[in-house]
Design an enzyme around this catalytic site. Structure first.
Site, PDB file in Angstrom:
ATOM      1  N   HIS A  20       0.826  -1.202   0.000  1.00  0.00           N
ATOM      2  CA  HIS A  20       0.000   0.000   0.000  1.00  0.00           C
ATOM      3  C   HIS A  20       0.864   1.257   0.000  1.00  0.00           C
ATOM      4  O   HIS A  20       1.799   1.367   0.782  1.00  0.00           O
ATOM      5  CB  HIS A  20      -0.927  -0.017   1.220  1.00  0.00           C
ATOM      6  CG  HIS A  20      -1.910   1.082   1.228  1.00  0.00           C
ATOM      7  ND1 HIS A  20      -2.275   1.727   2.375  1.00  0.00           N
ATOM      8  CD2 HIS A  20      -2.625   1.658   0.225  1.00  0.00           C
ATOM      9  CE1 HIS A  20      -3.170   2.662   2.085  1.00  0.00           C
ATOM     10  NE2 HIS A  20      -3.396   2.629   0.778  1.00  0.00           N
ATOM     11  N   ASP A  28       7.711   8.032 -20.813  1.00  0.00           N
ATOM     12  CA  ASP A  28       7.998   8.091 -22.243  1.00  0.00           C
ATOM     13  C   ASP A  28       9.490   7.826 -22.453  1.00  0.00           C
ATOM     14  O   ASP A  28      10.242   7.636 -21.499  1.00  0.00           O
ATOM     15  CB  ASP A  28       7.545   9.426 -22.846  1.00  0.00           C
ATOM     16  CG  ASP A  28       8.175  10.652 -22.191  1.00  0.00           C
ATOM     17  OD1 ASP A  28       9.337  10.574 -21.727  1.00  0.00           O
ATOM     18  OD2 ASP A  28       7.524  11.707 -22.158  1.00  0.00           O
ATOM     19  N   HIS A 106       6.189  19.162 -13.997  1.00  0.00           N
ATOM     20  CA  HIS A 106       7.013  18.066 -14.518  1.00  0.00           C
ATOM     21  C   HIS A 106       8.303  17.877 -13.722  1.00  0.00           C
ATOM     22  O   HIS A 106       8.722  16.729 -13.475  1.00  0.00           O
ATOM     23  CB  HIS A 106       7.329  18.306 -16.001  1.00  0.00           C
ATOM     24  CG  HIS A 106       8.010  17.160 -16.665  1.00  0.00           C
ATOM     25  ND1 HIS A 106       7.467  15.896 -16.728  1.00  0.00           N
ATOM     26  CD2 HIS A 106       9.209  17.084 -17.295  1.00  0.00           C
ATOM     27  CE1 HIS A 106       8.283  15.101 -17.377  1.00  0.00           C
ATOM     28  NE2 HIS A 106       9.355  15.793 -17.735  1.00  0.00           N
ATOM     29  N   PHE A 128       5.274  14.658 -22.262  1.00  0.00           N
ATOM     30  CA  PHE A 128       4.689  14.498 -20.927  1.00  0.00           C
ATOM     31  C   PHE A 128       3.833  13.247 -20.785  1.00  0.00           C
ATOM     32  O   PHE A 128       2.913  13.206 -19.966  1.00  0.00           O
ATOM     33  CB  PHE A 128       3.915  15.760 -20.513  1.00  0.00           C
ATOM     34  CG  PHE A 128       4.764  16.992 -20.561  1.00  0.00           C
ATOM     35  CD1 PHE A 128       5.717  17.234 -19.590  1.00  0.00           C
ATOM     36  CD2 PHE A 128       4.649  17.891 -21.615  1.00  0.00           C
ATOM     37  CE1 PHE A 128       6.534  18.360 -19.644  1.00  0.00           C
ATOM     38  CE2 PHE A 128       5.444  19.019 -21.686  1.00  0.00           C
ATOM     39  CZ  PHE A 128       6.393  19.253 -20.698  1.00  0.00           C
ATOM     40  N   ALA A 129       4.140  12.204 -21.548  1.00  0.00           N
ATOM     41  CA  ALA A 129       3.431  10.924 -21.422  1.00  0.00           C
ATOM     42  C   ALA A 129       4.104  10.102 -20.327  1.00  0.00           C
ATOM     43  O   ALA A 129       4.808   9.125 -20.580  1.00  0.00           O
ATOM     44  CB  ALA A 129       3.424  10.188 -22.758  1.00  0.00           C
ATOM     45  N   ASN A 130       3.909  10.563 -19.094  1.00  0.00           N
ATOM     46  CA  ASN A 130       4.507   9.946 -17.914  1.00  0.00           C
ATOM     47  C   ASN A 130       3.433   9.872 -16.834  1.00  0.00           C
ATOM     48  O   ASN A 130       2.595  10.772 -16.717  1.00  0.00           O
ATOM     49  CB  ASN A 130       5.675  10.790 -17.392  1.00  0.00           C
ATOM     50  CG  ASN A 130       6.701  11.068 -18.460  1.00  0.00           C
ATOM     51  OD1 ASN A 130       7.336  10.168 -18.968  1.00  0.00           O
ATOM     52  ND2 ASN A 130       6.856  12.335 -18.814  1.00  0.00           N
TER      53      ASN A 130
END
Length: 139
Positions: A20, A28, A106, A128-130
Site C-alpha cells: 500500500h 515516455d 514536470h 509528458f506521457a509519464n
C-alpha cells in the site's frame, strides 16, 4: 507459465512486491530515470511500445489508488490525458473505488521517481506521457 496477460518478469516481480502506497512510474522514451531507481526498459523504437499499451496492461494487474501526472500534460498532450482519464474511469468501476488524480509540475514528477520502486520506459515519443501509479489495497 503464468496465465495472465503480463509476461515481463521484471514488471511482475516489482508488482508482486508492492504494498500500500508504493509507487511505480511509466515513462515516455525521454523521462530521466534515477540511477537509484530500478529501470525496466521496454523501448524498442519510436512509439513501440506505446505509453497507453503499457499503462493499460499494468493497470490490469495493479490496484491503483492514486495517479500523478505532470501539469504540463493538460496543454501539451491533451490526447494522452483524455485516454488516461478514460482508463481511470474504467478502473474506478472495476476496482469499485475512486482514484485520486494529482498534478505536479514536470520537474516535481521527475523528482518523485526517486521514490518509485521502478520506472518502466516505453517507446512513447509524445510530450509528458509519464505517470506515477500509487498502489492501493484489494480489501
Amino acid at each position: 507459465m503464468r496465465k495472465g496477460q503480463l509476461f515481463n518478469s521484471d514488471i511482475c516481480q516489482i508488482l508482486s512486491k508492492m504494498g500500500h502506497t508504493d509507487q511505480i512510474a511509466i515513462g515516455d522514451a525521454g523521462l530521466p530515470i534515477p540511477d537509484t531507481t530500478s529501470r525496466i526498459d521496454l523501448a524498442l523504437t519510436y512509439g513501440i511500445p506505446s505509453f497507453m499499451q503499457v499503462f493499460e496492461l499494468i493497470s490490469h494487474d495493479m490496484q491503483i489508488e492514486r495517479i500523478i501526472l505532470a501539469t504540463e500534460i493538460k496543454e501539451k498532450n491533451p490526447q494522452i490525458l483524455g485516454r488516461i482519464l478514460e482508463r481511470i474511469s474504467q478502473l474506478e468501476q472495476i476496482q469499485n473505488n475512486e482514484i485520486e488524480i494529482t498534478f505536479f509540475p514536470h520537474e516535481m514528477l521527475k523528482k518523485q521517481t526517486y521514490n518509485c520502486k521502478a520506472v518502466i520506459r516505453t517507446g512513447e515519443c509524445t510530450p509528458f506521457a509519464n505517470i506515477i501509479l500509487q498502489s492501493g489495497v484489494i480489501f
